[in-house]
Design a protein around this motif. Sequence first.
Motif, mmCIF file in Angstrom:
data_model
loop_
_atom_site.group_PDB
_atom_site.id
_atom_site.type_symbol
_atom_site.label_atom_id
_atom_site.label_comp_id
_atom_site.label_asym_id
_atom_site.label_seq_id
_atom_site.Cartn_x
_atom_site.Cartn_y
_atom_site.Cartn_z
ATOM 1 N N PHE A 62 0.953 -1.195 0.040
ATOM 2 C CA PHE A 62 -0.096 0.053 0.056
ATOM 3 C C PHE A 62 0.981 1.166 -0.016
ATOM 4 O O PHE A 62 2.088 1.307 0.601
ATOM 5 C CB PHE A 62 -0.880 -0.047 1.229
ATOM 6 N N ASP A 63 0.421 2.375 -0.818
ATOM 7 C CA ASP A 63 1.062 3.625 -0.486
ATOM 8 C C ASP A 63 -0.183 4.489 -0.077
ATOM 9 O O ASP A 63 -1.183 4.760 -0.792
ATOM 10 C CB ASP A 63 1.547 3.909 -1.930
ATOM 11 N N LEU A 64 0.249 5.315 1.012
ATOM 12 C CA LEU A 64 -0.552 6.232 1.447
ATOM 13 C C LEU A 64 -0.236 7.611 0.724
ATOM 14 O O LEU A 64 0.845 7.751 0.549
ATOM 15 C CB LEU A 64 -0.404 6.431 2.905
ATOM 16 N N ALA A 65 -1.403 8.376 0.414
ATOM 17 C CA ALA A 65 -1.113 9.474 -0.039
ATOM 18 C C ALA A 65 -0.995 10.749 1.094
ATOM 19 O O ALA A 65 -1.888 10.750 1.824
ATOM 20 C CB ALA A 65 -2.481 9.943 -0.864
ATOM 21 N N LYS A 66 0.007 11.437 1.154
ATOM 22 C CA LYS A 66 0.440 12.559 2.118
ATOM 23 C C LYS A 66 0.095 12.156 3.691
ATOM 24 O O LYS A 66 -0.866 12.691 3.992
ATOM 25 C CB LYS A 66 -0.534 13.586 1.765
ATOM 26 N N ALA A 67 0.599 10.769 4.067
ATOM 27 C CA ALA A 67 0.158 10.137 5.014
ATOM 28 C C ALA A 67 0.499 11.006 6.353
ATOM 29 O O ALA A 67 -0.549 11.344 7.035
ATOM 30 C CB ALA A 67 1.102 8.802 5.377
ATOM 31 N N ASP B 295 5.206 4.705 6.981
ATOM 32 C CA ASP B 295 3.929 4.873 6.132
ATOM 33 C C ASP B 295 3.657 3.798 5.297
ATOM 34 O O ASP B 295 2.647 3.795 4.515
ATOM 35 C CB ASP B 295 3.651 6.375 5.737
ATOM 36 N N ASP B 296 4.612 2.836 5.014
ATOM 37 C CA ASP B 296 4.741 1.852 3.980
ATOM 38 C C ASP B 296 3.849 0.854 4.640
ATOM 39 O O ASP B 296 4.523 0.345 5.774
ATOM 40 C CB ASP B 296 5.871 1.615 3.554
ATOM 41 N N THR B 297 2.759 0.201 4.307
ATOM 42 C CA THR B 297 2.145 -0.635 5.047
ATOM 43 C C THR B 297 1.934 -2.159 3.703
ATOM 44 O O THR B 297 1.549 -1.898 2.585
ATOM 45 C CB THR B 297 0.683 -0.515 5.060
ATOM 46 N N ASN B 298 2.613 -3.169 4.136
ATOM 47 C CA ASN B 298 2.526 -4.382 3.317
ATOM 48 C C ASN B 298 1.788 -5.462 4.047
ATOM 49 O O ASN B 298 2.010 -5.560 5.372
ATOM 50 C CB ASN B 298 3.696 -4.855 3.078
ATOM 51 N N VAL B 299 1.116 -6.178 3.321
ATOM 52 C CA VAL B 299 0.353 -7.415 3.918
ATOM 53 C C VAL B 299 0.826 -8.393 3.201
ATOM 54 O O VAL B 299 0.876 -8.512 2.031
ATOM 55 C CB VAL B 299 -1.225 -7.251 4.255
ATOM 56 N N LYS C 131 -0.475 3.575 -6.884
ATOM 57 C CA LYS C 131 0.880 3.096 -6.274
ATOM 58 C C LYS C 131 0.572 1.782 -5.780
ATOM 59 O O LYS C 131 1.531 1.228 -5.112
ATOM 60 C CB LYS C 131 1.644 3.870 -5.654
ATOM 61 N N ILE C 132 -0.621 1.014 -5.596
ATOM 62 C CA ILE C 132 -0.774 -0.234 -4.896
ATOM 63 C C ILE C 132 -0.242 -1.230 -5.800
ATOM 64 O O ILE C 132 -0.777 -1.224 -6.896
ATOM 65 C CB ILE C 132 -2.190 -0.501 -4.402
#
Length: 182
Positions: free
Chosen positions: A43-48, A130-134, A170-171
């Motif tokens: 996952f990529d967060l926008a302006k986290a 802020d980088d989230t991987n599952v 960007k996901i």
Amino acid sequence: MNILYPHQHGFQSGHSTSMALIDMQDKISLAIDANEFSVGVFFDLAKAFDTVDHCILLKRLENYGIRGLSLKRFNSYLDDRQQRVLCNGALSKVKLIQCGVPQGSILLFLLYINDISNSSPLLHFILFADDTNVLFSHKSLTSLSITVNSELITISDWFAANKLSLNLKKIILCSFDLTAKL
């Protein structure tokens, strides 16, 4: 007492991007050894950091035991912040900042996102700030697909409830093939 999620590798002593990659490699290798299919979603967060909701953050801090004067100080730190922009010699009007954490407040962001792993007991979360991987593995490709799709809805709901926006362009979804085993 360590209150941060154990697979949060961002900005902590003994953790690094390398450790996050090793964590991921270990999970994928175990799945391949067990003849399971694996899927990773990145996952990529926008302006986290800019979209952290102050009310939610203060509630989280309170849940972690920060109360009374300490909580009031955090509230004061976040409240009534203002900014303006200088562009091509022109200075904008002063605007009140209603969300986000100030630069250098990485710990506040880590606490804000800390409970994302509670959104799905089935997926393995690997975080780096802020980088989230599952990751998820299963012997049945059909079961894997059904589970991952269902859990992605739950994670999406968590992001929405916490007022964080995903950068959908960007996901990345990546499958790890059993035939990769040597």
